[in-house]
Enzyme design. Structure first.
Site, PDB file in Angstrom:
ATOM      1  CB  SER A 139      -1.075   0.055   1.090  1.00  0.00           C
ATOM      2  OG  SER A 139      -0.333   0.185   2.296  1.00  0.00           O
ATOM      3  CE1 TYR A 174      -3.963  -1.574   1.477  1.00  0.00           C
ATOM      4  CE2 TYR A 174      -3.018  -2.846  -0.318  1.00  0.00           C
ATOM      5  CZ  TYR A 174      -3.172  -2.683   0.762  1.00  0.00           C
ATOM      6  OH  TYR A 174      -2.544  -3.472   1.783  1.00  0.00           O
TER       7      TYR A 174
END
Length: 150
Positions: free
Chosen positions: A24, A57
């Site tokens: 991430s 993300y």
């Protein structure tokens, strides 16, 4: 449906690259809120230094930290000090395009916000599209392709 820019952190600097974390990008919640980026949302990241392009993300870091930390495999694409562009997107029907007003936030070298801009698409008299970049006071700024043209 068309994939359209929804918000952008433009020119934010990478503060850390953490290869050992499980993935991430970690961002300051203040920055995410300014651009309309949500936790767990997928974003595209473009490294202005190397040209690398990745998708991952968002997870939220400490509020007020001004962090931009690439984690896991993403850490291989950016180094601390690299300037990146982080962009989220939405799918809209073409008829909804003029209602969308993507927020663009720009940064200094310490990841303090410098500008808050808005992208605006409209229709011109001939029925074609127009594009504007607006500052916080809603004044139109020059569009790069049009600078210097008469």
């Amino acid at each position: 449906m068309r994939k359209i820019v929804a918000g952008k952190l433009h020119g934010i600097y990478v503060t850390e690259a953490n290869l050992d974390y499980h993935g991430s990008i970690t961002l300051d919640p203040d920055h995410c809120e300014e651009a309309g980026i949500l936790p767990m949302e997928f974003v595209d990241i473009w490294n202005k230094n190397s040209g690398a392009r990745i998708s991952t993300y968002v997870i939220l870091g400490e509020r007020g930290s001004r962090c931009c930390i690439l984690n896991g495999a993403a850490a291989r694409t950016c180094q601390p000090g690299d300037q990146v562009i982080i962009c989220n997107s939405v799918y809209v029907n073409e008829a909804e395009l003029t209602a969308l007003k993507p927020r663009v936030v720009t940064f200094d070298m310490d990841n303090h916000i410098v500008d808050r801009l808005t992208y605006s698409v409209g229709r011109n008299a001939e029925g074609g599209y127009s594009f504007s970049i607006l500052d916080e006071a809603r004044n139109a700024l020059p569009v790069p392709a049009l600078v210097g043209r008469s």
